[in-house]
Design a protein around this motif. Structure first.
Motif, PDB file in Angstrom:
ATOM      1  N   LYS A  82       0.837  -1.199   0.000  1.00  0.00           N
ATOM      2  CA  LYS A  82       0.000   0.000   0.000  1.00  0.00           C
ATOM      3  C   LYS A  82       0.871   1.248   0.000  1.00  0.00           C
TER       4      LYS A  82
ATOM      5  N   ALA B 133      -0.879  10.452 -10.281  1.00  0.00           N
ATOM      6  CA  ALA B 133      -0.930   9.132 -10.913  1.00  0.00           C
ATOM      7  C   ALA B 133       0.446   8.724 -11.431  1.00  0.00           C
TER       8      ALA B 133
ATOM      9  N   PHE C 214       2.596   7.535  -8.532  1.00  0.00           N
ATOM     10  CA  PHE C 214       2.226   6.174  -8.133  1.00  0.00           C
ATOM     11  C   PHE C 214       2.753   5.151  -9.140  1.00  0.00           C
TER      12      PHE C 214
ATOM     13  N   ARG D 185       5.118   2.012  -8.647  1.00  0.00           N
ATOM     14  CA  ARG D 185       4.568   0.698  -9.004  1.00  0.00           C
ATOM     15  C   ARG D 185       5.591  -0.126  -9.812  1.00  0.00           C
TER      16      ARG D 185
ATOM     17  N   ASP E 227      -1.414  -1.266  -4.154  1.00  0.00           N
ATOM     18  CA  ASP E 227      -2.628  -0.522  -3.800  1.00  0.00           C
ATOM     19  C   ASP E 227      -2.255   0.942  -3.578  1.00  0.00           C
ATOM     20  N   ALA E 228      -2.529   1.791  -4.575  1.00  0.00           N
ATOM     21  CA  ALA E 228      -2.211   3.220  -4.498  1.00  0.00           C
ATOM     22  C   ALA E 228      -3.398   3.963  -3.895  1.00  0.00           C
ATOM     23  N   ILE E 229      -3.136   4.768  -2.875  1.00  0.00           N
ATOM     24  CA  ILE E 229      -4.217   5.420  -2.131  1.00  0.00           C
ATOM     25  C   ILE E 229      -3.877   6.883  -1.884  1.00  0.00           C
TER      26      ILE E 229
ATOM     27  N   ILE F 179     -10.907   1.956  -7.241  1.00  0.00           N
ATOM     28  CA  ILE F 179      -9.775   2.409  -8.067  1.00  0.00           C
ATOM     29  C   ILE F 179     -10.308   3.204  -9.252  1.00  0.00           C
TER      30      ILE F 179
ATOM     31  N   PHE G  16      -5.667   4.818  -8.851  1.00  0.00           N
ATOM     32  CA  PHE G  16      -5.550   4.893  -7.392  1.00  0.00           C
ATOM     33  C   PHE G  16      -6.917   5.087  -6.743  1.00  0.00           C
ATOM     34  N   ARG G  17      -6.973   4.723  -5.456  1.00  0.00           N
ATOM     35  CA  ARG G  17      -8.186   4.929  -4.660  1.00  0.00           C
ATOM     36  C   ARG G  17      -8.090   6.242  -3.899  1.00  0.00           C
TER      37      ARG G  17
END
Length: 334
Positions: free
Chosen positions: A102, A122, A125, A129, A140-142, A154, A159-160
C-alpha cells in the motif's frame, strides 16, 4: 507506536511556528494583488485597518489549509501508521504485508486536485509501481485525505481515494482514530494563540501604516482608483530573472531572483513571492524547484544534462536554463 499526545503536541508546535513565520513575512502589495477590491468597496469597507484585517484574515484562512496539511496531517500519518515513511516523490507512507503493497499519498482536504496535479499524482504512483513490481505483491495506491467524506474504488488513474474516518482507519486499523486526533488536541491550540495573535496584530499595524501611505488621500480617505489600478491595471512591463542560466553541481542550491518592472515605473522584488509560479519544462528528473524559486540538483543527475524552468509572474514569463556540471576527470583514470 509513539505516544499520540506527544506527537500531536509536537505537530501543533510546528504548525503554529509556520503560521507565525508566514504572517510575519507577508508583504501588503503581494497580498493585496490577489484580492477583489470591488468586493471590499461593495460591502462598504472604508477604514484602512478594516480592509487590512480582512485581507490578512482571508489570506491566512486559505494559507492555513496548506500549512496544516504539511505540518500536521502528513507527519501524523507518517508517525502513527503501521508502515514506514516513503522515499519517493508524491508518496508519504508505505504499508505492506505478505501480499499487498500500500502506497499512501496524504493530503489535507478532498479538493486539492486539478487535472494536472491529478495526473502528476498518478505518474508518481506508477513510477513507484514499476520499481516495486519485482516484489510480486498487489500494488494498492491510495490518496488519503485528513478530513472529509470520500471513499472510492480504483479510478481511471489507477488509485483509490479515502477521506476522514475511512482514511485513518485504513492507515491505523483503529475506526475511532479520527476522533482521537481532535480529542487529544484538547486546549493545546489555546496555548499558542497568544503568540500568534501578537504576530497577527503586528502585521495589521505594519500593513495599515503601509496602506495609508500608499493607498489613502491626504485626508485619510481610501483612494479606490489607486487600489484598482494597482490590483487590476496592466501591471508588469518587464520581468527580470537572474541568473538566466547556470551550471550547477549535484546537491547545489540556487535562489532565483525575480524582479518586476511595472508600467508606473515601480520596481518590485518578487523573489519568493506567492505571485510567482515555477514550471519545469524539461529535466524534471534531475532538478527540483520549490514554490520559493529555490533550485536543487538531484543526486541522480547526469553531468552535462540541461533543464528548462519557466517563471510566470504578473502576466510575463521568462525561461531559465540549468546545466548539470560534469565531474572532473582524474588524470590517472584510464
Amino acid at each position: 507506536m509513539e505516544d499520540l499526545s506527544v506527537i500531536i503536541e509536537e505537530l501543533l508546535n510546528d504548525f503554529y511556528k509556520r503560521r507565525i513565520e508566514k504572517i510575519s513575512k507577508l508583504e501588503l502589495k503581494n497580498t493585496l494583488a490577489r484580492k477583489n477590491p470591488y468586493l471590499y468597496k461593495a460591502v462598504g469597507v472604508e477604514k484602512a485597518s478594516d480592509i487590512v484585517s480582512e485581507i490578512l484574515t482571508a489570506y491566512m484562512s486559505s494559507s492555513d489549509e496548506g500549512i496544516f496539511g504539511d505540518a500536521f496531517f502528513e507527519p501524523l500519518a507518517e508517525r502513527i501508521g503501521k508502515g514506514h515513511v516513503a522515499e519517493t516523490e508524491g508518496v508519504d507512507v508505505i504499508v505492506e504485508d505478505e501480499h499487498v503493497y500500500k502506497a499512501f499519498a496524504v493530503k489535507s482536504g478532498t479538493n486539492v486536485f486539478n487535472a494536472d496535479s491529478r495526473k502528476k499524482q498518478a505518474d508518481n504512483f506508477n513510477s513507484l509501481r514499476k520499481r516495486v513490481a519485482k516484489r510480486k505483491k498487489f500494488f494498492d495506491a491510495i490518496v488519503g485525505y485528513g478530513y472529509g467524506r470520500k471513499e472510492t474504488a480504483i479510478n481511471k488513474q489507477g488509485f483509490r481515494e479515502v477521506a476522514g474516518q475511512a482514511f485513518w482507519e485504513e492507515l491505523t486499523g483503529d475506526s475511532e482514530f479520527y476522533l482521537k486526533i481532535i480529542s487529544v488536541m484538547g486546549d493545546r491550540p489555546q496555548q499558542h494563540l497568544v503568540e500568534y495573535r501578537k504576530a497577527f496584530d503586528a502585521a495589521v499595524n505594519r500593513f495599515t501604516k503601509e496602506f495609508i501611505n500608499d493607498f489613502c488621500n491626504e485626508d485619510g480617505a481610501i483612494n479606490w482608483e489607486k487600489i484598482v489600478k494597482f490590483n487590476s491595471g496592466r501591471a508588469c512591463k518587464q520581468l527580470i530573472v537572474t541568473p538566466i542560466s547556470k551550471t550547477m553541481d549535484i546537491h547545489e542550491e540556487l535562489q532565483l531572483s525575480v524582479k518586476a518592472f511595472m508600467f508606473d515605473e515601480e520596481e518590485v522584488d518578487m523573489t519568493q513571492s506567492p505571485e510567482v509560479d515555477y514550471l519545469i519544462k524539461s529535466g524534471e528528473e534531475f532538478i527540483n524547484v520549490d514554490e520559493y524559486g529555490i533550485i536543487q540538483v538531484k543526486e541522480n543527475a547526469i553531468g552535462g544534462t540541461i533543464a528548462k524552468i519557466i517563471i510566470f509572474c504578473l502576466g510575463k514569463s521568462r525561461t531559465v536554463t540549468i546545466k548539470v556540471k560534469k565531474a572532473k576527470r582524474n588524470l590517472f583514470d584510464s
